[in-house]
Scaffold this motif. Sequence first.
Motif, mmCIF file in Angstrom:
data_model
loop_
_atom_site.group_PDB
_atom_site.id
_atom_site.type_symbol
_atom_site.label_atom_id
_atom_site.label_comp_id
_atom_site.label_asym_id
_atom_site.label_seq_id
_atom_site.Cartn_x
_atom_site.Cartn_y
_atom_site.Cartn_z
ATOM 1 N N LYS A 1 72.347 -2.024 55.909
ATOM 2 C CA LYS A 1 71.326 -2.778 55.180
ATOM 3 C C LYS A 1 70.321 -1.849 54.497
ATOM 4 O O LYS A 1 69.980 -2.067 53.350
ATOM 5 C CB LYS A 1 70.544 -3.727 56.117
ATOM 6 C CG LYS A 1 71.376 -4.810 56.780
ATOM 7 C CD LYS A 1 72.148 -5.685 55.815
ATOM 8 C CE LYS A 1 71.296 -6.643 55.023
ATOM 9 N NZ LYS A 1 72.142 -7.519 54.172
ATOM 10 N N GLU A 2 69.834 -0.822 55.225
ATOM 11 C CA GLU A 2 68.787 0.023 54.623
ATOM 12 C C GLU A 2 68.656 1.342 55.380
ATOM 13 O O GLU A 2 68.773 1.376 56.609
ATOM 14 C CB GLU A 2 67.438 -0.722 54.684
ATOM 15 C CG GLU A 2 66.338 -0.009 53.915
ATOM 16 C CD GLU A 2 64.979 -0.719 53.983
ATOM 17 O OE1 GLU A 2 64.889 -1.783 54.618
ATOM 18 O OE2 GLU A 2 64.014 -0.158 53.425
ATOM 19 N N ASP A 3 68.414 2.420 54.612
ATOM 20 C CA ASP A 3 67.916 3.668 55.198
ATOM 21 C C ASP A 3 66.398 3.605 55.072
ATOM 22 O O ASP A 3 65.876 3.556 53.955
ATOM 23 C CB ASP A 3 68.445 4.891 54.432
ATOM 24 C CG ASP A 3 69.934 5.079 54.662
ATOM 25 O OD1 ASP A 3 70.421 4.713 55.747
ATOM 26 O OD2 ASP A 3 70.604 5.570 53.728
ATOM 27 N N VAL A 4 65.701 3.596 56.193
ATOM 28 C CA VAL A 4 64.244 3.390 56.131
ATOM 29 C C VAL A 4 63.550 4.749 56.112
ATOM 30 O O VAL A 4 63.821 5.608 56.962
ATOM 31 C CB VAL A 4 63.754 2.526 57.312
ATOM 32 C CG1 VAL A 4 62.284 2.180 57.137
ATOM 33 C CG2 VAL A 4 64.580 1.244 57.415
ATOM 34 N N VAL B 1 69.161 0.694 59.332
ATOM 35 C CA VAL B 1 69.328 -0.671 59.838
ATOM 36 C C VAL B 1 70.699 -1.188 59.407
ATOM 37 O O VAL B 1 71.088 -1.044 58.237
ATOM 38 C CB VAL B 1 68.228 -1.608 59.281
ATOM 39 C CG1 VAL B 1 68.449 -3.042 59.769
ATOM 40 C CG2 VAL B 1 66.844 -1.116 59.703
ATOM 41 N N THR B 2 71.417 -1.784 60.361
ATOM 42 C CA THR B 2 72.680 -2.480 60.053
ATOM 43 C C THR B 2 72.541 -3.937 60.500
ATOM 44 O O THR B 2 71.677 -4.247 61.328
ATOM 45 C CB THR B 2 73.866 -1.834 60.793
ATOM 46 O OG1 THR B 2 73.539 -1.706 62.177
ATOM 47 C CG2 THR B 2 74.183 -0.450 60.245
ATOM 48 N N ASP B 3 73.394 -4.811 59.956
ATOM 49 C CA ASP B 3 73.315 -6.208 60.385
ATOM 50 C C ASP B 3 74.199 -6.441 61.607
ATOM 51 O O ASP B 3 74.851 -5.518 62.093
ATOM 52 C CB ASP B 3 73.598 -7.170 59.227
ATOM 53 C CG ASP B 3 75.066 -7.163 58.800
ATOM 54 O OD1 ASP B 3 75.923 -6.610 59.550
ATOM 55 O OD2 ASP B 3 75.359 -7.702 57.714
ATOM 56 N N TYR B 4 74.231 -7.664 62.085
ATOM 57 C CA TYR B 4 74.963 -7.955 63.321
ATOM 58 C C TYR B 4 76.475 -7.798 63.165
ATOM 59 O O TYR B 4 77.209 -7.766 64.151
ATOM 60 C CB TYR B 4 74.638 -9.373 63.800
ATOM 61 C CG TYR B 4 73.173 -9.581 64.147
ATOM 62 C CD1 TYR B 4 72.509 -8.718 65.010
ATOM 63 C CD2 TYR B 4 72.466 -10.647 63.603
ATOM 64 C CE1 TYR B 4 71.171 -8.906 65.312
ATOM 65 C CE2 TYR B 4 71.131 -10.844 63.904
ATOM 66 C CZ TYR B 4 70.480 -9.972 64.760
ATOM 67 O OH TYR B 4 69.161 -10.163 65.063
ATOM 68 N N LEU B 5 76.949 -7.701 61.903
ATOM 69 C CA LEU B 5 78.388 -7.486 61.678
ATOM 70 C C LEU B 5 78.689 -6.005 61.451
ATOM 71 O O LEU B 5 79.814 -5.631 61.155
ATOM 72 C CB LEU B 5 78.853 -8.315 60.473
ATOM 73 C CG LEU B 5 78.615 -9.822 60.639
ATOM 74 C CD1 LEU B 5 79.011 -10.568 59.366
ATOM 75 C CD2 LEU B 5 79.405 -10.362 61.828
ATOM 76 N N GLY B 6 77.648 -5.168 61.545
ATOM 77 C CA GLY B 6 77.854 -3.722 61.411
ATOM 78 C C GLY B 6 77.685 -3.216 59.992
ATOM 79 O O GLY B 6 77.875 -2.030 59.735
ATOM 80 N N ALA B 7 77.330 -4.087 59.046
ATOM 81 C CA ALA B 7 77.184 -3.667 57.641
ATOM 82 C C ALA B 7 75.829 -2.995 57.422
ATOM 83 O O ALA B 7 74.809 -3.457 57.938
ATOM 84 C CB ALA B 7 77.326 -4.869 56.723
#
Length: 355
Positions: free
Chosen positions: A320-323, A312-318
């Motif tokens: 967030k998590e490997d699920v 998962v990445t945020d809307y700025l491309g950063a």
Amino acid sequence: MFLNTLKKTGGAIFLAALVLLVSIPAAADDFKIGTERIKSGSLFSGYLDVPEKDGLSTRIPYTVIHGAKKGPVLVLVAGVHAYEYPPILALYRMRDAIDPKALKGTVLIVHIANLPSFKRRTIYFGPDDWKNLNRVFPGDPQGTMSQRIAAVLNEEVVKRADVLLDMHCGDGNEALIPYSYWMISGNKKLDAKSRDLALAFGLPYLIIDETRGRDPKDSKYLGNTAILQGKPAVTTEAGYLGLTDEESIARNVQGAWNVLRHLEMVPGEPAPAVDPVWIDKYEVVNSKWDGLWAPKVEMGYYVKQGQVIGTVTDYLGAWKEDVKAPFSGILLYVIGTPPCNAGEPLFEVGRIKEK
Ligand SMILES: [Zn+2]
């Protein structure tokens, strides 16, 4: 003498009536739904009205195929999630293919349970109240649109059923392998009937599902609503990603015929799944974030506990998590499109039951 003659004639009439009764096959009574009365040996298509509230109303397209001979009422429902197209298309084919003159019992088809969602092409949720129809059963006639649809389905459809199939597939965003949920109620006799139904439908994976609630006032799911009223029911899943591929449609058509044969409503033997894979535990892993989802594993793959299924990445491309997979098993479905929202599914893992 007079009395004797009367006795004789009466006897003859009685015998004649008996012969007549035996020689005519039992014709079914009219089938009642909404304001309609449908004659045996006929097919009727129409709408169930969902009452208006706050200026919003809808209707539910259905078909009754009322067989010439008495038998069970089989309810086939598509479009509770209306971006799930193969079951919807399959049931229009069933409507055209079942001959009411040859049918034993009654088939009640709900073509598109959630018409507002179908019209607006929404996944999961209805566009009027953003509720998931398959979480609000048994519904509320005074409630929001989804709750009112559920209430009509419960009153007019579930209550008339002897057996019910709630036919789903992967939603518009879900890459999913074909499986059925065998929902356990705790009533052994009923559960055995539902199990036989799931086997007859013939999908290759069968989930033993002990997670559904037991409160009829909060049954949540359509299939569970039927089960809590003592009716065998199965939720089927065949199709994915909003596609209308022939293989998925054919699986649904084949499954429906299999169940008709299993219930002896039409002649022939069902073709159940050969050596189906039983899943004895499953988990839907939800996102903790709003953002973008990038899966790394495809549907149907075996995964190991702790294996990264996607990122998962945020809307700025950063980042967030490997699920990761919570336990080892098969990837029953995985979200196949980028949007992900906190609290919504990313994937479902099922543990294979040991033989
Ligand atoms: Zn669904």
